[in-house]
Motif scaffolding. Structure first.
Motif, short mmCIF file in Angstrom:
data_model
loop_
_atom_site.label_atom_id
_atom_site.label_comp_id
_atom_site.label_asym_id
_atom_site.label_seq_id
_atom_site.Cartn_x
_atom_site.Cartn_y
_atom_site.Cartn_z
N LYS A 61 -19.81 47.02 -106.55
CA LYS A 61 -18.61 47.66 -107.04
C LYS A 61 -18.64 47.91 -108.55
O LYS A 61 -19.17 47.08 -109.31
N LYS A 62 -18.10 49.03 -108.94
CA LYS A 62 -18.01 49.36 -110.37
C LYS A 62 -17.08 48.40 -111.08
O LYS A 62 -17.38 47.94 -112.19
N ASP A 63 -15.95 48.09 -110.46
CA ASP A 63 -14.97 47.16 -111.04
C ASP A 63 -15.25 45.75 -110.55
O ASP A 63 -15.37 45.52 -109.34
N GLU A 64 -15.35 44.82 -111.47
CA GLU A 64 -15.66 43.44 -111.12
C GLU A 64 -14.57 42.84 -110.23
O GLU A 64 -13.38 43.04 -110.47
N THR A 65 -14.99 42.12 -109.21
CA THR A 65 -14.05 41.49 -108.30
C THR A 65 -13.36 40.33 -109.01
O THR A 65 -14.00 39.52 -109.68
N SER A 66 -12.06 40.23 -108.86
CA SER A 66 -11.30 39.17 -109.53
C SER A 66 -11.69 37.81 -108.94
O SER A 66 -12.03 37.69 -107.76
N VAL A 67 -11.62 36.79 -109.78
CA VAL A 67 -11.97 35.45 -109.33
C VAL A 67 -10.98 34.99 -108.26
O VAL A 67 -11.35 34.24 -107.35
N LEU A 68 -9.71 35.43 -108.35
CA LEU A 68 -8.74 35.06 -107.33
C LEU A 68 -9.17 35.58 -105.96
O LEU A 68 -9.07 34.86 -104.95
N THR A 69 -9.68 36.80 -105.90
CA THR A 69 -10.16 37.36 -104.63
C THR A 69 -11.30 36.54 -104.07
O THR A 69 -11.38 36.27 -102.86
N ILE A 70 -12.22 36.11 -104.94
CA ILE A 70 -13.36 35.30 -104.49
C ILE A 70 -12.88 33.96 -103.95
O ILE A 70 -13.37 33.47 -102.93
N VAL A 71 -11.91 33.35 -104.64
CA VAL A 71 -11.34 32.09 -104.15
C VAL A 71 -10.71 32.31 -102.77
O VAL A 71 -10.95 31.54 -101.83
N GLN A 72 -9.93 33.37 -102.65
CA GLN A 72 -9.27 33.66 -101.36
C GLN A 72 -10.30 33.89 -100.26
O GLN A 72 -10.12 33.42 -99.12
N ASP A 73 -11.37 34.62 -100.58
CA ASP A 73 -12.42 34.87 -99.58
C ASP A 73 -13.10 33.57 -99.17
O ASP A 73 -13.42 33.35 -98.00
N THR A 74 -13.32 32.68 -100.14
CA THR A 74 -14.06 31.44 -99.88
C THR A 74 -13.28 30.49 -99.00
O THR A 74 -13.84 29.83 -98.11
N ILE A 75 -11.97 30.40 -99.22
CA ILE A 75 -11.17 29.40 -98.48
C ILE A 75 -10.55 29.97 -97.21
O ILE A 75 -9.78 29.29 -96.53
N LYS A 76 -10.94 31.18 -96.86
CA LYS A 76 -10.36 31.84 -95.68
C LYS A 76 -10.48 31.01 -94.40
O LYS A 76 -9.56 31.02 -93.56
N PRO A 77 -11.57 30.24 -94.16
CA PRO A 77 -11.66 29.47 -92.90
C PRO A 77 -10.71 28.28 -92.84
O PRO A 77 -10.56 27.68 -91.77
N LEU A 78 -10.08 27.90 -93.94
CA LEU A 78 -9.23 26.72 -93.97
C LEU A 78 -7.85 27.03 -93.40
O LEU A 78 -7.47 28.19 -93.25
N SER A 79 -7.09 25.99 -93.11
CA SER A 79 -5.74 26.19 -92.57
C SER A 79 -4.84 26.84 -93.61
O SER A 79 -5.09 26.76 -94.82
#
Length: 348
Positions: free
Chosen positions: A200-218
């Motif tokens: 991606k041209k625009d850097e992904t926000s760290v919040l998005t990465i956190v949300q993606d990472t913890i997606k399997p959790l309750s």
């Protein structure tokens, strides 16, 4: 207990970057990568193919799990070539096909030479990997898949197709180039995670990465983590993401000091790890914590040998708190603990 190849497949499927329908602008660094109107569809098709591959490994992986080496019990990073060589060589061949293959027939096929095969492997082992890919839907023309006595040096042209969805080959090529040419020391294993975010041209926000990472959790645990994330950014901590050996580590730092982090790893699952160094300054507060946290803090952070325990107890990686629903009963104590650490560090 050793994680099996089906365990690896299940974990890799879990940490793949979630699929997106976003039509994102491409980083100019990829201007030489094959780009056409099928680019975004190709990325989604490649991700779907990886899911298919992982599902097949979950079902049949024990048949290919021929390594007996066991990772250290506290190791977060996973080296496929050491512990899961079959998947390692499947990845090598797939990436070679994508990286070196020439797109032909309006991107419906990839044509490559015999150099896409693994010269470190015997003919038999190469064929085993190729048959596995064939079982996952990839058609490989130019090689006799059953001739164990053939010489690969005699093979000049190999044609790769994926009849179920030919646009997958575009995604395969792009992600192989992304891994080989644009992966970094702190953003590894792009290919098997299908981490299109690097494109991606625009850097992904760290919040998005956190949300993606913890997606399997309750949902409740996710909510707690996101509250912690925002709370300590507001207190001046920096959030840094490192991905090494399929270990995702999102750490929160005061200046150069790691205070706490979110971990996802094959061997140790999802957990918070804490690297507290100021606990002697608020011992009375610690006495009000739950017994579980009191016991964890009493264990201490740091190398077991340096703490005169005499052996490795995993202390060097921090104090781990599992990210299951049990963490919710300690959430207030955890916030108080982290707040006290931050306060002590800021006083210094």
């Amino acid at each position: 207990m050793r994680k099996t190849l089906p365990d690896v497949a299940s974990y890799l499927k879990e940490i793949m970057v979630p699929e997106t329908n976003e039509v994102y602008a491409i980083n100019p660094a990829f201007k030489n990568v094959l780009m056409d109107e099928n680019f975004h569809a190709g990325m989604q098709a490649f991700r779907t193919f990886l899911v298919r591959l992982y599902d097949y490994l979950c079902a049949k992986g024990n048949d290919y799990d021929n390594s007996k080496k066991v990772a250290h019990e506290y190791e977060n990073r996973t080296t496929l070539s050491v512990y899961y060589p079959f998947l390692h060589y499947v990845r090598v061949i797939l990436m070679n096909i994508g990286y070196y293959g020439m797109s032909v027939e309006n991107s419906q096929s990839l044509v490559c030479g015999n150099t896409v095969l693994c010269d470190k492997l015997s003919v038999t082992k190469n064929l085993e990997c190729l048959r596995f890919l064939a079982d996952c839907g990839i058609c490989i023309d130019g090689i006799d898949m059953n001739d164990k006595k053939q010489s690969f040096s005699d093979i000049k042209t190999i044609k790769i197709t994926y009849p179920d969805n030919p646009t997958m080959l575009t995604g395969l090529k792009v992600m192989a180039i992304a891994e080989n040419d644009h992966g970094t020391l702190v953003n590894q294993d792009i290919f098997l995670r299908c981490d299109y975010r690097i494109l991606k041209k625009d850097e992904t926000s760290v919040l998005t990465i956190v949300q993606d990472t913890i997606k399997p959790l309750s949902a409740d645990v996710r909510d707690f983590i996101l509250q912690l994330h925002q709370r300590y950014l507001d207190k001046g901590l920096t959030c840094i993401v490192e991905i090494k050996g399929f270990h995702i580590y999102i750490k929160y730092c005061y200046k150069r000091k790691d205070l706490w982090g979110i971990n996802a790893s094959l061997n140790n699952g999802y957990h918070i790890n804490v690297k507290s160094t100021k606990t002697k300054e608020y011992t009375d507060t610690i006495k009000t914590f739950s017994p579980v946290l009191q016991e964890l803090i009493a264990k201490g952070y740091g190398c077991g040998r340096k703490r005169e325990i005499g052996y490795c107890d995993g202390g060097c990686r921090g104090l781990p708190i599992s990210l299951d629903n049990s963490v919710l009963s300690m959430r207030n104590d955890i916030v108080t603990w982290f707040d006290n650490e931050v306060s002590c560090l800021q006083k210094k």
